[in-house]
Write a protein that holds these residues in place. Structure first.
Motif, short mmCIF file in Angstrom:
data_model
loop_
_atom_site.label_atom_id
_atom_site.label_comp_id
_atom_site.label_asym_id
_atom_site.label_seq_id
_atom_site.Cartn_x
_atom_site.Cartn_y
_atom_site.Cartn_z
N PRO A 257 94.80 -2.94 7.33
CA PRO A 257 94.45 -3.17 5.93
C PRO A 257 95.61 -2.76 5.02
O PRO A 257 96.34 -1.81 5.31
N GLN A 258 95.75 -3.50 3.92
CA GLN A 258 96.74 -3.17 2.90
C GLN A 258 96.06 -3.26 1.55
O GLN A 258 95.22 -4.12 1.31
N ALA A 259 96.42 -2.36 0.64
CA ALA A 259 95.82 -2.33 -0.69
C ALA A 259 96.90 -2.38 -1.75
O ALA A 259 97.96 -1.75 -1.60
N LEU A 260 96.65 -3.15 -2.80
CA LEU A 260 97.50 -3.14 -3.99
C LEU A 260 96.72 -2.40 -5.06
O LEU A 260 95.65 -2.85 -5.49
N CYS A 261 97.23 -1.25 -5.46
CA CYS A 261 96.52 -0.36 -6.37
C CYS A 261 97.33 -0.13 -7.63
O CYS A 261 98.53 -0.38 -7.67
N THR A 262 96.67 0.36 -8.67
CA THR A 262 97.33 0.73 -9.92
C THR A 262 97.14 2.23 -10.12
O THR A 262 96.01 2.70 -10.27
N LYS A 263 98.24 2.97 -10.13
CA LYS A 263 98.16 4.42 -10.22
C LYS A 263 97.61 4.86 -11.57
O LYS A 263 97.90 4.27 -12.60
N ILE A 264 96.79 5.91 -11.54
CA ILE A 264 96.18 6.43 -12.76
C ILE A 264 97.24 7.06 -13.67
O ILE A 264 97.19 6.93 -14.89
N THR A 265 98.24 7.70 -13.08
CA THR A 265 99.20 8.48 -13.87
C THR A 265 100.06 7.62 -14.78
O THR A 265 100.26 7.95 -15.95
N ASP A 266 100.59 6.51 -14.27
CA ASP A 266 101.53 5.71 -15.08
C ASP A 266 101.19 4.22 -15.12
O ASP A 266 101.95 3.43 -15.67
N ARG A 267 100.05 3.82 -14.55
CA ARG A 267 99.58 2.43 -14.53
C ARG A 267 100.53 1.50 -13.79
O ARG A 267 100.53 0.29 -13.99
N ALA B 22 79.60 5.56 4.79
CA ALA B 22 80.59 5.24 3.77
C ALA B 22 81.53 6.42 3.61
O ALA B 22 81.11 7.52 3.25
N ASP B 23 82.81 6.18 3.89
CA ASP B 23 83.83 7.20 3.71
C ASP B 23 84.66 6.84 2.49
O ASP B 23 85.18 5.72 2.39
N PHE B 24 84.80 7.80 1.57
CA PHE B 24 85.60 7.56 0.38
C PHE B 24 86.99 8.14 0.56
O PHE B 24 87.15 9.26 1.05
N HIS B 25 87.99 7.37 0.15
CA HIS B 25 89.39 7.80 0.24
C HIS B 25 89.97 7.87 -1.16
O HIS B 25 90.19 6.85 -1.82
N GLU B 26 90.20 9.09 -1.64
CA GLU B 26 90.78 9.32 -2.95
C GLU B 26 92.26 8.94 -2.92
O GLU B 26 93.02 9.44 -2.08
N GLU B 27 92.68 8.06 -3.85
CA GLU B 27 94.07 7.60 -3.86
C GLU B 27 94.77 7.91 -5.17
O GLU B 27 95.97 7.65 -5.30
N GLY B 28 94.04 8.42 -6.17
CA GLY B 28 94.66 8.62 -7.47
C GLY B 28 95.07 7.32 -8.12
O GLY B 28 96.00 7.26 -8.93
N ALA B 29 94.37 6.25 -7.75
CA ALA B 29 94.71 4.91 -8.23
C ALA B 29 93.48 4.03 -8.14
O ALA B 29 92.60 4.24 -7.29
N ALA B 30 93.42 3.03 -9.01
CA ALA B 30 92.40 1.98 -8.90
C ALA B 30 92.89 0.95 -7.90
O ALA B 30 94.04 0.53 -7.96
N CYS B 31 92.01 0.54 -6.99
CA CYS B 31 92.43 -0.33 -5.88
C CYS B 31 91.60 -1.61 -5.85
O CYS B 31 90.67 -1.75 -5.04
N PRO B 32 91.91 -2.58 -6.72
CA PRO B 32 91.11 -3.80 -6.78
C PRO B 32 91.37 -4.79 -5.66
O PRO B 32 90.55 -5.67 -5.42
N THR B 33 92.52 -4.67 -4.98
CA THR B 33 92.90 -5.66 -3.97
C THR B 33 93.10 -4.99 -2.63
O THR B 33 94.06 -4.22 -2.45
N ILE B 34 92.19 -5.25 -1.68
CA ILE B 34 92.29 -4.70 -0.33
C ILE B 34 92.23 -5.87 0.63
O ILE B 34 91.24 -6.61 0.67
N LEU B 35 93.29 -6.06 1.41
CA LEU B 35 93.45 -7.22 2.29
C LEU B 35 93.68 -6.74 3.71
O LEU B 35 93.99 -5.57 3.94
N GLN B 36 93.54 -7.64 4.68
CA GLN B 36 93.81 -7.26 6.07
C GLN B 36 94.48 -8.42 6.78
O GLN B 36 94.01 -9.55 6.74
N GLY B 37 95.59 -8.11 7.47
CA GLY B 37 96.36 -9.12 8.16
C GLY B 37 95.87 -9.37 9.58
O GLY B 37 94.95 -8.72 10.07
N ALA B 38 96.54 -10.30 10.24
CA ALA B 38 96.18 -10.65 11.61
C ALA B 38 96.45 -9.50 12.57
O ALA B 38 95.85 -9.43 13.65
#
Length: 477
Positions: free
Chosen positions: A77-87, A57-73
């Motif tokens: 992978p693409q992630a929709l995240c909410t930044k901690i600093t300004d939401r 398990a590799d953790f990637h710090e993004e400074g954001a909460a990342c509830p949506t992680i998707l992957q295309g054909a």
């Protein structure tokens, strides 16, 4: 490995799981194109998971909460995240080989849920509505210097359809989007308006009911779009004139108040289409009844209630639906660090996490509980129909007694929460029996709370799991 789950098994002949819902031609790959796997929000995948062996398990710090992680054909992978600093929301493009961030794109801040629900279309573009009231399709490309970038490929203003009921003000915001099988992009708003954007860019909407609110995602199937407000479950479709209409509405027991471990006073579930025939003949949610919440199963075509059966203490998770089986995971008492502004107080004010997971099968005579366990799931579980395993995370306290301490923070998504001594493990559960195959610590603590976010299983037996500060990339050891 954590403590063994306590099981209650009912006599049953387990059937094979599936089928998965039909492929939506306007979505990316089945299992990885939406937060809940597909347009029908089945929370299943046709892909095999990491398995019950050892994991890296590799953790990637993004400074954001990342509830949506998707992957295309295309495998990215693409992630929709909410930044901690300004939401504010941001889109990340990830390296498929190691999970490192290749590019970022900031979006306009909207409501809390506006930074959560999105999907990948059949051209591998992320589709979402941002705080400006624009339906965005976000593409990615590689420059001549080898670097990657994200950019808005198209933008459609849907402001009038979203706020037209506000008397000229900006009282509402889109919470989720999903395509139907004709190419329309359906949406629902926080204040229970719902509608779609046509392929020609025109947008149409209706208000479901005054005073109702939407706090979860929508789901789409060949028969229409399903959305649950904090009062009722709806199925919508387009009428003969091309406007949205309510096909049926079923009210449910919303209970006396919001429960601890929920984000709204009402169902915590995104509606789930499932079934043994075409994968969409049933539609399920949980209610918010006092003491025990019920799993409610409806006939998709008619809205007739097939069954109501007590399932769990409380949940903020969408059920898994596959074949004749539905799996519900409890989140009662989960200590969220932030709540939506209109969530209201819970009754009681806080509680220990009770956990628990239940499998309920739909039969000709109604619904039957097949097994229950005590797994304290801290993520929305995902079922692989390829290997028959349920993949999730568990949360355990390191304090005597083993119960996580309740949280009461309200400082924002991704900020600190109570229970700093809790730890999180990657868990694999046998869907036939409910037994825990394996539960492995991967070094996550409350700082990296999985916060009932969804895990996405990608090709190659890779799983991505969002947390309050970034994401894990999990692979077989």
């Amino acid at each position: 490995m954590g403590a063994a789950a306590v099981l209650t098994i009912a006599a049953s002949t387990a059937s094979a799981f599936g089928p998965v819902p039909p492929a939506n031609p306007y979505l990316g790959p089945a299992g990885t194109a939406t937060m809940h796997g597909d347009a029908e929000a089945s929370d299943t995948t046709p892909l095999p998971g990491v398995g019950a062996g050892g994991v890296d398990a590799d953790f990637h710090e993004e400074g954001a909460a990342c509830p949506t992680i998707l992957q295309g054909a295309d495998g990215f992978p693409q992630a929709l995240c909410t930044k901690i600093t300004d939401r504010a929301p941001e889109v990340l493009l990830l390296d498929p080989g190691n999970g490192e961030t290749l590019a970022r794109l900031d979006l306009t801040k909207g409501s809390l849920l506006g930074g959560v629900y999105a999907y990948l279309d059949n051209h591998d573009r992320m589709v979402t509505v941002d705080g400006s009231g624009s339906l965005l399709r976000i593409g990615h490309q590689r420059g001549s210097d080898g670097t990657w970038s994200l950019s808005i490929a198209s933008k459609t203003d849907v402001t009038q359809a979203v706020t037209g009921h506000c008397g000229g003000g900006a009282c509402d915001a889109v919470s989720s989007v999903s395509p139907d099988y004709q190419g329309r992009v359906w949406f629902a708003t926080d204040s229970a308006a719902a509608g779609f954007v046509n392929t020609d860019g025109t947008a149409h909407s209706i208000v479901l009911a005054p005073g109702e609110n939407v706090a979860n995602s929508i789901a789409t199937a060949p028969r229409g779009m399903a959305v649950a407000t904090d009062h009722a479950l709806y199925l919508l479709n387009a009428d003969a004139d091309g406007n949205p209409q309510i096909v049926w509405r079923q009210a449910y027991d919303r209970g006396p108040a919001r429960k601890p471990g929920q984000l709204s006073w009402g169902t915590g579930a995104t509606p789930t289409f499932f079934g043994p025939g075409n994968g969409t003949e049933y539609l399920a949610i949980t209610d918010n009844a006092a003491t025990k919440e019920n799993l409610l199963v409806f006939d998709t075509a008619t809205g007739r209630q097939v069954c109501s059966v007590p399932a769990i203490d409380g949940t903020e998770n969408s059920p898994i639906g596959s074949g004749n089986s539905v799996f519900v995971a409890g989140t009662y008492g989960y200590p969220y660090p932030a709540l939506p502004p209109d969530a209201g107080t819970s009754q009681p004010a806080s509680a220990p996490i009770s956990g628990g997971m239940t499998r309920i099968d739909v039969t000709d005579s109604g619904c039957t509980v097949i097994w229950t366990n005590t797994v304290p799931s801290s993520a929305v579980p995902r079922l692989s129909v390829a290997d028959g395993k349920i993949y999730t995370f568990t949360r355990h306290s390191l304090l005597a007694g083993g119960s996580s301490s309740p949280g009461s923070g309200s400082s924002g998504l991704g900020s600190g929460s109570a229970g700093v001594t809790d730890n999180y493990s990657f868990a694999v559960i046998d869907a036939d029996t409910g037994k825990v195959d394996t539960e492995q610590s991967i070094g996550a603590t409350t700082v990296d709370d999985t916060l009932e976010m969804v895990g996405t299983i990608a090709p190659g037996r890779i799983q991505y799991q969002g947390t309050t500060t970034g994401l894990f990339r999990i692979t077989p050891h």
